[in-house]
Design a protein around this motif. Structure first.
Motif, PDB file in Angstrom:
ATOM      1  N   LYS A   1      -7.602  10.088   6.955  1.00 11.93           N
ATOM      2  CA  LYS A   1      -8.795   9.613   7.657  1.00 11.93           C
ATOM      3  C   LYS A   1      -8.845   8.099   7.770  1.00 11.93           C
ATOM      4  O   LYS A   1      -9.441   7.573   8.685  1.00 11.93           O
ATOM      5  CB  LYS A   1     -10.041  10.112   6.928  1.00 11.93           C
ATOM      6  N   LYS A   2      -8.256   7.400   6.823  1.00 22.06           N
ATOM      7  CA  LYS A   2      -8.411   5.945   6.823  1.00 22.06           C
ATOM      8  C   LYS A   2      -7.083   5.224   6.550  1.00 22.06           C
ATOM      9  O   LYS A   2      -6.356   5.577   5.636  1.00 22.06           O
ATOM     10  CB  LYS A   2      -9.434   5.544   5.748  1.00 22.06           C
ATOM     11  N   GLU A   3      -6.838   4.221   7.387  1.00 20.08           N
ATOM     12  CA  GLU A   3      -5.673   3.358   7.167  1.00 20.08           C
ATOM     13  C   GLU A   3      -6.085   2.230   6.242  1.00 20.08           C
ATOM     14  O   GLU A   3      -7.043   1.513   6.522  1.00 20.08           O
ATOM     15  CB  GLU A   3      -5.198   2.761   8.485  1.00 20.08           C
ATOM     16  N   ARG A   4      -5.343   2.086   5.171  1.00 16.31           N
ATOM     17  CA  ARG A   4      -5.624   0.989   4.241  1.00 16.31           C
ATOM     18  C   ARG A   4      -4.376   0.127   4.022  1.00 16.31           C
ATOM     19  O   ARG A   4      -4.275  -0.607   3.052  1.00 16.31           O
ATOM     20  CB  ARG A   4      -6.111   1.537   2.894  1.00 16.31           C
ATOM     21  N   GLY A   5      -3.432   0.277   4.938  1.00 15.19           N
ATOM     22  CA  GLY A   5      -2.167  -0.435   4.791  1.00 15.19           C
ATOM     23  C   GLY A   5      -2.320  -1.941   4.934  1.00 15.19           C
ATOM     24  O   GLY A   5      -3.302  -2.434   5.509  1.00 15.19           O
ATOM     25  N   LYS A   6      -1.330  -2.652   4.414  1.00 16.85           N
ATOM     26  CA  LYS A   6      -1.343  -4.115   4.487  1.00 16.85           C
ATOM     27  C   LYS A   6       0.074  -4.623   4.758  1.00 16.85           C
ATOM     28  O   LYS A   6       1.061  -3.933   4.456  1.00 16.85           O
ATOM     29  CB  LYS A   6      -1.817  -4.716   3.156  1.00 16.85           C
ATOM     30  N   VAL A   7       0.127  -5.828   5.310  1.00 19.34           N
ATOM     31  CA  VAL A   7       1.406  -6.526   5.420  1.00 19.34           C
ATOM     32  C   VAL A   7       1.256  -7.844   4.667  1.00 19.34           C
ATOM     33  O   VAL A   7       0.266  -8.562   4.847  1.00 19.34           O
ATOM     34  CB  VAL A   7       1.793  -6.790   6.892  1.00 19.34           C
ATOM     35  N   TYR A   8       2.228  -8.107   3.793  1.00 24.27           N
ATOM     36  CA  TYR A   8       2.185  -9.311   2.972  1.00 24.27           C
ATOM     37  C   TYR A   8       3.357 -10.233   3.304  1.00 24.27           C
ATOM     38  O   TYR A   8       4.459  -9.753   3.586  1.00 24.27           O
ATOM     39  CB  TYR A   8       2.342  -8.965   1.488  1.00 24.27           C
ATOM     40  N   ILE A   9       3.095 -11.532   3.221  1.00 21.43           N
ATOM     41  CA  ILE A   9       4.197 -12.501   3.147  1.00 21.43           C
ATOM     42  C   ILE A   9       4.334 -12.832   1.669  1.00 21.43           C
ATOM     43  O   ILE A   9       3.350 -13.186   1.009  1.00 21.43           O
ATOM     44  CB  ILE A   9       3.862 -13.792   3.929  1.00 21.43           C
ATOM     45  N   VAL A  10       5.543 -12.687   1.169  1.00 23.87           N
ATOM     46  CA  VAL A  10       5.788 -12.956  -0.250  1.00 23.87           C
ATOM     47  C   VAL A  10       6.749 -14.136  -0.362  1.00 23.87           C
ATOM     48  O   VAL A  10       7.780 -14.170   0.323  1.00 23.87           O
ATOM     49  CB  VAL A  10       6.413 -11.708  -0.937  1.00 23.87           C
ATOM     50  N   ASP A  11       6.396 -15.097  -1.191  1.00 26.33           N
ATOM     51  CA  ASP A  11       7.295 -16.213  -1.456  1.00 26.33           C
ATOM     52  C   ASP A  11       8.062 -15.886  -2.744  1.00 26.33           C
ATOM     53  O   ASP A  11       7.494 -15.925  -3.840  1.00 26.33           O
ATOM     54  CB  ASP A  11       6.485 -17.503  -1.638  1.00 26.33           C
ATOM     55  N   PRO A  12       9.325 -15.545  -2.633  1.00 26.93           N
ATOM     56  CA  PRO A  12      10.053 -15.106  -3.826  1.00 26.93           C
ATOM     57  C   PRO A  12      10.330 -16.241  -4.806  1.00 26.93           C
ATOM     58  O   PRO A  12      10.619 -15.979  -5.966  1.00 26.93           O
ATOM     59  CB  PRO A  12      11.380 -14.557  -3.271  1.00 26.93           C
TER      60      PRO A  12
END
Lengths: 572, 302
Positions: B171-182
């Motif tokens: 029912k719900k999208e809770r996805g995310k996209v992250y930029i990660v600085d390693p």
């Protein structure tokens, strides 16, 4: 879309009524064709039977604008290059083919080196092999009376000819699930674009890999898609969409998934018959769960479900899989419910003695190797007997597989005690523990193994399955565990993830995690039942096994299920 | 230093010319651990998708790049199977690989609380360790066992981009996209409440774009980003693969670009459930950029 009939609040009841009215017909459990649909299907089957008797099992195209169409088709049909498409190499069975089109070849159809100026001599024919789901494009030279070019395309289907469009339309219009879904004035409605091949109509039968088309019936601002399987001659799924809607393709998979998701996953349905009443729902990883199960008004079980399937292939290597079963989307199931649950009468000695509710689970590709098909059903007898059944229909990854289904049975009542029949007497189980059904085990009369009784001495007898039950099972060799039920500590009332590894050979199948010496006298108890069955592919002795065989020109599964599960008898 | 100069040059050329170039993750360094383990780095690769093998495995093939080639040898270090089933791999210029968890046949060996944890395979030691755990409002569970799905290492700025669908349900999208600085071990959300699967940064006609595929449909999106991969434009739907291919309902798992203006999409059957052991239902779509029409045109489906 919702098909819920759950009724926790008043507004939900009202909403449910409205929704149920609107959608109940699309949640009809089974689809069956009525008797009036037999004409075209009968004719089609007759034609198939006749063609399969010929050395060239090809249904030719009857209607064509091309002159000499019959002669041109014969050139193709008799071409020796097609021999492998007529007879299956291993079984020797005939495979069904059909020519879908014949037309004058365009210059672009012709292979390099062919004189384009004489193109009127060349014809392009499209043929389909139903058994292999394969297309054949052939270029035939009428003058030379030979096939000059032949290409095959796996898992590809040509555009269907008008007579198959008509047949698909006929099957759809006479299918009860389509009729029920469409509702009033169905007879007056003609399908929209029935000739559009499902692929072109963004529709496919991915699971069966059959030839499918999708007659679509418009009603107001909605369109009902009937996905017709022209290999099996039946409706493979239906789905409503908004007219003009773009988005996910309507296919066999999406139609099947949406029905199970909308009508059964986490949706509580109720059923009442023969003195029994219960609720049922499809879980995310514990199969079809039944709960609040009562017989003649007395609650017998809180909940029964099939938690896991453990399959091990070797006693030494630890190779195998631990699978959960459940909803086809958004779940931790690996083997999926793709069709809705079904109800069926139990008939013994020509007498209806009860009913069952069943559910099948498939991994895609079954019955090819390393794919699974599990079957689960609950038997409810008029005399109060109850049986949770778990079966495997193969085929798995090998012929040395041991299947171990894990069933959880939560007994109703707060004051239960358990006794095991051992050494010719009933011995109480005071603490959480497990035992094994060995070959040497002696049971009470009628295979009585356990009693689960309340303070008044009423309750249930667990009858051991030694192969005496009606489903052809060969005995369960089961582990039985008893644990205390905690109202406030979740030990499996909610969806359980896979609780045990594939390949433990002993009692460590998962339920032992909940055994910690708690008292199980005069309390709520949970029984866990882990049957153990060995598959077999020996000819004539097949068990937990399945094969693909050619029947009526197409591959169909030949199944050898193995069913497990104890019987519960009431102690009144 | 020289390596950095070259990379800057590539980016400069890409951003200020009208030519198409390959995507920005083509800087994989050679990890030292391969040699230490007795593997020839030129013929070896790491994999998380070998049948009947949980975790990470190193393989040496007699024909690198050919999936049907003979495997000469394979090995698995103890830390490589400690974290259960694993998924997407992306490798930096030093040979460190960033590996995402996966949800495969069952969840016995993958703890749900680690489904949003990026693992790092150290180029020197070959040890696979937890690297960064991204936050989850709702843990993966019975309705969605998945967390991190897609990853991309951008060689031009040394940043990792990852997508997660942790906590989403039907029912719900809770996805995310992250930029990660390693390097700094920091992260920043650039998209939320949207379930994305595959990711790729691509310089296209002088501009830098992040391509993202939906985890819920066959849709492919793009968004213009700045040099640090921060979106500077609106998310745009490029096209959909719905209805196309053998099954017609695949999701785009991996997005890759070639130097000749082609986009290669690796697809998979994905409905947020686990998969049976033999279900290798994958596809490959090749698109070509049509400069005149300014659209992607489907060339080939395999």
């Amino acid at each position: 879309m919702s098909c819920s009939i759950q009724n926790r609040t008043k507004w939900k009841i009202f909403f449910s009524i409205i929704v149920a009215w609107a959608f109940s017909i699309s949640c009809v459990t089974k689809s069956r064709s009525d008797s009036s649909s037999e004409n075209l299907i009968y004719e089609r089957n007759k034609e198939i039977t006749s063609v399969l008797e010929s050395p060239y099992p090809v249904i030719p195209l009857r209607q064509s604008n091309v002159s000499d169409a019959e002669k041109i088709q014969t050139i193709l049909i008799k071409d020796p290059q097609l021999a492998d498409l007529y007879v299956h190499k291993f079984s020797g069975g005939k495979m069904l083919n059909e020519i879908f089109s014949i037309s004058e070849a365009r210059p672009s159809d012709l292979p390099q080196g062919v004189n384009v100026k004489s193109k009127e001599n060349y014809y392009r024919l499209e043929m389909y092999n139903y058994a292999l789901n394969l297309s054949i494009i052939a270029i035939v030279s009428k003058r030379e009376q030979k096939v000059i070019h032949l290409t095959t395309y796996k898992e590809t289907q040509p555009d269907v000819p008008p007579h198959l469009v008509e047949l698909a339309n006929y099957i759809a219009r006479h299918d009860t699930s389509v009729i029920h879904a469409y509702g009033e004035n169905y007879e007056d409605v003609q399908p929209l674009m029935p000739g559009t091949k499902t692929a072109l109509n963004r529709t496919k039968c991915q699971r069966s890999k059959h030839l499918c088309v999708a007659p679509t019936f418009v009603k107001n601002d909605k369109a009902l898609w009937a996905i017709v399987d022209l290999t099996d001659l039946k409706v493979a799924g239906i789905r409503w969409t908004q007219v003009g809607e773009t988005g996910m393709a309507v296919t066999q998979r999406t139609a099947q998934n949406s029905k199970v998701m909308d009508c059964y996953c986490d949706i509580y349905n109720s059923y009442e018959k023969d003195g029994w009443n219960f609720k049922y729902t499809m879980t995310r990883s514990d199969g079809l769960q039944i709960f609040d199960i009562a017989y003649q008004g007395n609650k017998i079980f809180n909940q029964v479900k099939l938690v896991d399937w453990h399959v091990s292939y070797s006693k030494t290597d630890g190779f195998g899989y631990s699978d959960a079963i459940g909803c086809p989307e958004f779940s931790t199931a690996a083997v999926l419910a793709v069709e809705p649950p079904y109800f069926e009468a139990i008939i013994e000695n020509n007498d209806t003695t009860g009913f069952l509710v069943g559910q099948q689970y498939y991994s895609e590709g079954w019955p090819t190797p390393c794919n699974y098909n599990y079957h689960q059903y609950y038997e409810f007898y008029k005399d109060g007997r109850f049986r949770p059944v778990a079966g495997s229909i193969g085929r798995g990854c090998g012929n040395n597989g041991m299947y171990r289904p894990v069933t959880r049975i939560s007994i109703a009542g707060e004051h239960n005690s358990i006794q095991e029949y051992k050494d010719q007497k009933w011995i109480p189980w005071k603490q959480e523990q497990w035992t094994l059904q060995t070959e040497q085990k002696k049971f009470d009369r009628d295979n009585g193994w356990f009693k689960i009784l309340n303070k008044n001495g009423k309750g249930l007898v667990l009858v051991a399955n030694t192969g005496q039950l009606r489903d052809g099972g060969r005995g369960d060799h089961a582990y039985v565990y008893a644990t205390k039920h905690h109202a406030k500590v979740d030990e499996g009332d909610t969806d359980l993830p896979t609780i045990g590894p594939c390949c433990n050979l002993d009692y460590q199948q998962g339920p032992e995690k909940f055994i910690n010496n708690e008292s199980i006298e005069d309390t709520e108890v949970v029984l866990w039942y882990v049957a153990q069955v060995q598959n077999d592919d020996t000819k004539g002795k097949e068990y937990c096994w399945a094969e693909s065989v050619l029947k009526d020109g197409v591959f169909k599964p030949l199944i050898y299920p193995c069913y497990t599960g104890p019987m519960f008898k009431p102690v009144l | 230093m020289k390596e950095r100069f070259i990379r800057f040059g590539i980016l400069f050329f890409s951003l200020f010319s009208n030519h198409l170039v390959a995507q920005l993750d083509q800087c994989k360094g050679v990890p030292i651990y391969m040699t230490k383990m007795g593997f020839n780095p030129e013929q070896s690769y790491i994999s998380t998708s070998e049948r009947n093998v949980m975790g990470l495995v190193i393989m040496q093939s007699d024909q690198p790049g050919n999936p049907r080639a003979k495997i000469i040898k394979s090995a698995q270090a103890p830390s490589w199977k400690k974290w259960g089933y694993l998924g997407a791999i992306t490798t930096d210029e030093h040979g460190n690989s960033y590996i995402l968890p996966a949800a495969k046949v069952n969840m016995l060996y993958n703890k749900v609380e680690y489904q949003n944890t990026i693992y790092k395979l150290d180029a020197m030691s070959g040890e696979l360790q937890q690297f960064i755990s991204l936050p989850m409002e709702i843990k993966p569970g019975a309705k969605n066992p998945f967390g991190l799905l897609g990853s991309f290492y951008d060689c031009s700025n040394h940043l990792l981009i990852v997508s997660t669908v942790a906590g989403s349900d039907e029912k719900k999208e809770r996805g995310k996209v992250y930029i990660v600085d390693p390097i700094k071990k920091t992260y920043k959300v650039i998209f939320e409440n949207k379930d994305f699967y595959g990711l790729a940064v691509h310089v296209h006609e002088g501009k830098k774009f992040l391509f993202l595929s939906s985890a819920r449909s066959g849709d492919l999106y793009s968004v213009e980003v700045d040099q640090m991969n921060q979106p500077i434009g609106n998310l745009k739907k490029e096209f959909s693969i719905n209805g196309i291919g053998l099954r017609g309902d695949d999701r785009i798992r991996k997005i890759r670009f070639t130097g000749t203006g082609q986009m290669i999409l690796n697809t998979v059957l994905f409905y947020y459930n686990l998969t049976a052991p033999s279900e290798e239902q994958v596809g490959r779509f090749t698109y070509q950029w049509n400069k005149e029409k300014k659209t992607w045109e489907l060339l080939k489906v395999e």
